[in-house]
Design a protein around this motif. Structure first.
Motif, PDB file in Angstrom:
ATOM      1  N   ASP A  87      28.458  57.795  40.742  1.00  0.00           N
ATOM      2  CA  ASP A  87      27.786  56.915  39.786  1.00  0.00           C
ATOM      3  C   ASP A  87      28.711  55.718  39.543  1.00  0.00           C
ATOM      4  O   ASP A  87      29.580  55.764  38.678  1.00  0.00           O
ATOM      5  N   ARG A  88      28.520  54.659  40.351  1.00  0.00           N
ATOM      6  CA  ARG A  88      29.441  53.513  40.307  1.00  0.00           C
ATOM      7  C   ARG A  88      29.558  52.907  38.910  1.00  0.00           C
ATOM      8  O   ARG A  88      30.639  52.531  38.480  1.00  0.00           O
ATOM      9  N   GLU A  89      28.428  52.814  38.231  1.00  0.00           N
ATOM     10  CA  GLU A  89      28.427  52.109  36.951  1.00  0.00           C
ATOM     11  C   GLU A  89      29.106  52.915  35.855  1.00  0.00           C
ATOM     12  O   GLU A  89      29.923  52.394  35.091  1.00  0.00           O
ATOM     13  N   ASN A  90      28.787  54.194  35.761  1.00  0.00           N
ATOM     14  CA  ASN A  90      29.273  55.002  34.646  1.00  0.00           C
ATOM     15  C   ASN A  90      30.536  55.798  34.968  1.00  0.00           C
ATOM     16  O   ASN A  90      31.229  56.245  34.049  1.00  0.00           O
ATOM     17  N   PRO A 133      33.310  54.771  37.395  1.00  0.00           N
ATOM     18  CA  PRO A 133      33.904  53.907  38.414  1.00  0.00           C
ATOM     19  C   PRO A 133      35.099  54.523  39.134  1.00  0.00           C
ATOM     20  O   PRO A 133      35.248  54.356  40.350  1.00  0.00           O
TER      21      PRO A 133
END
Length: 347
Positions: free
Chosen positions: A251-254, A256
């Motif tokens: 989950d790149r956004e949450n 990183p």
């Protein structure tokens, strides 16, 4: 600039489709600033593509942009060491100096001499509008020096002195290419046809995350250097930032930090981030870091073995650079002679 991003992308797509069919029609100039050692971001983001184009039969030139170090830095400490280490990594990655000259800015004065006529072809307003220069100034925290302001013109000299007609770039570098095209067009209109109007070939490489989830960068200290030892690599990955959640998910956004580690492992193994995350599951960040360490070290082992051979033969590294400088100086002299002829400055 007049061209839209969509038009640039269309031209880039057409060129990429044509490259394997007509590689002899293309000349590529690309390079790096020797501000430190090369890392995995450079490797996956640009170096592998250079090797692929070289092996297709495209005329390729690799520039070590030593003069551009001082656009936003107050010192050239360690620059010689950085340059030699860059050459080692290029060679270890598959750049063949017989086909692809590797050269330095400061060793090809004839190319830099194009700055004088080129500066007369652009206005101060056009230089001030360049978004990349603004971003680089803000990132460095430096005053806007004359060299940084004219950085895109210097890049135009790099591309045009060797008649480069393609330059691999990211979207944010397209304004540089547009200014180079503008300079070439204005010179040709004013003095006579000498230069091609180069095209930016947009890369489809993903942005390589550093070990903290930000872009991998020497200045962030979040990079895995190509020349690092397995032990140094393990230590760096062990210290990387993750989070308190035990189950590994991509989950790149949450997430990183965790996602950056998964992307690094994916690039080195050819697997997907989701597949690796599912395999590690609830084993947690420790297991993830061990997997990433093993993946990176296994992937880089052949590169490091080749690099070690060059570390033991610095005379060969110097010879590669000297021969590249010699070959590119000859090209630059020929282009400068054409420029003088076109401008009526042959006495």
């Amino acid at each position: 600039m007049s061209d839209t991003f969509e038009a640039s992308r269309k031209r880039s797509d057409d060129i990429r489709a044509d490259l394997p069919i007509n590689p002899q029609n293309y000349t590529m100039l690309t390079g790096d600033r020797p501000t430190g050692r090369l890392h995995l971001g450079h490797y996956f983001g640009s170096i592998l593509n250079r090797v692929a184009l070289q092996n297709l039969g495209v005329t390729t030139y690799v520039l070590i942009a030593d003069y551009q170090v001082i656009t936003d830095r107050d010192t050239t400490a360690n620059i010689q060491d950085n340059v030699y280490n860059m050459v080692m990594d290029y060679l270890a990655a598959g750049i063949d100096p017989a086909r692809t000259p590797i050269f330095a800015h400061s060793a090809v004065p004839e190319a830099n001499q194009l700055m004088l006529p080129f500066l007369s072809l652009v206005s101060e307003a056009e230089l001030q509008r360049n978004p990349t220069v603004k971003a680089e100034q803000e990132a460095s925290g430096h005053a806007l020096t004359g060299l940084l302001l004219t950085y895109p013109v210097h890049q135009a000299c790099d591309i045009l002195f060797c008649k480069g007609n393609i330059v691999p770039v990211g979207k944010d570098q397209l304004p540089h290419i547009e200014l180079t095209r503008l300079i070439a067009r204005r010179f040709n209109e004013r003095y006579g046809a000498v230069f091609p109007e180069p095209e930016g070939v947009l890369s489809d490489a993903i942005e390589i995350p550093g070990l903290d989830g930000r872009k991998m960068s020497k200045s962030y200290g979040n990079s895995i250097m190509l020349g690092a030892t397995p032990e140094e690599t393990a230590k760096l990955i062990k210290k990387s930032q993750t989070d308190s959640e035990r189950t590994i998910t991509f989950d790149r956004e949450n997430r990183p930090g965790v996602s950056a580690l998964l992307t690094t492992a994916a690039l080195c193994t050819g697997r997907t981030e989701e597949d690796i995350a599912a395999e590690i599951g609830e084993a947690g960040a420790g297991a993830l870091k061990r997997y990433v360490t093993e993946s990176v070290n296994d992937y880089l082992e052949p590169h490091r073995a080749r690099r070690a051979q060059y570390e033991c033969d610095l005379d060969y590294v110097r010879d590669v650079l000297n021969e590249g400088n010699r070959r590119m100086s000859q090209i630059a002299r020929e282009t400068l002679a054409e420029v003088r002829e076109a401008m009526g400055m042959v006495y």
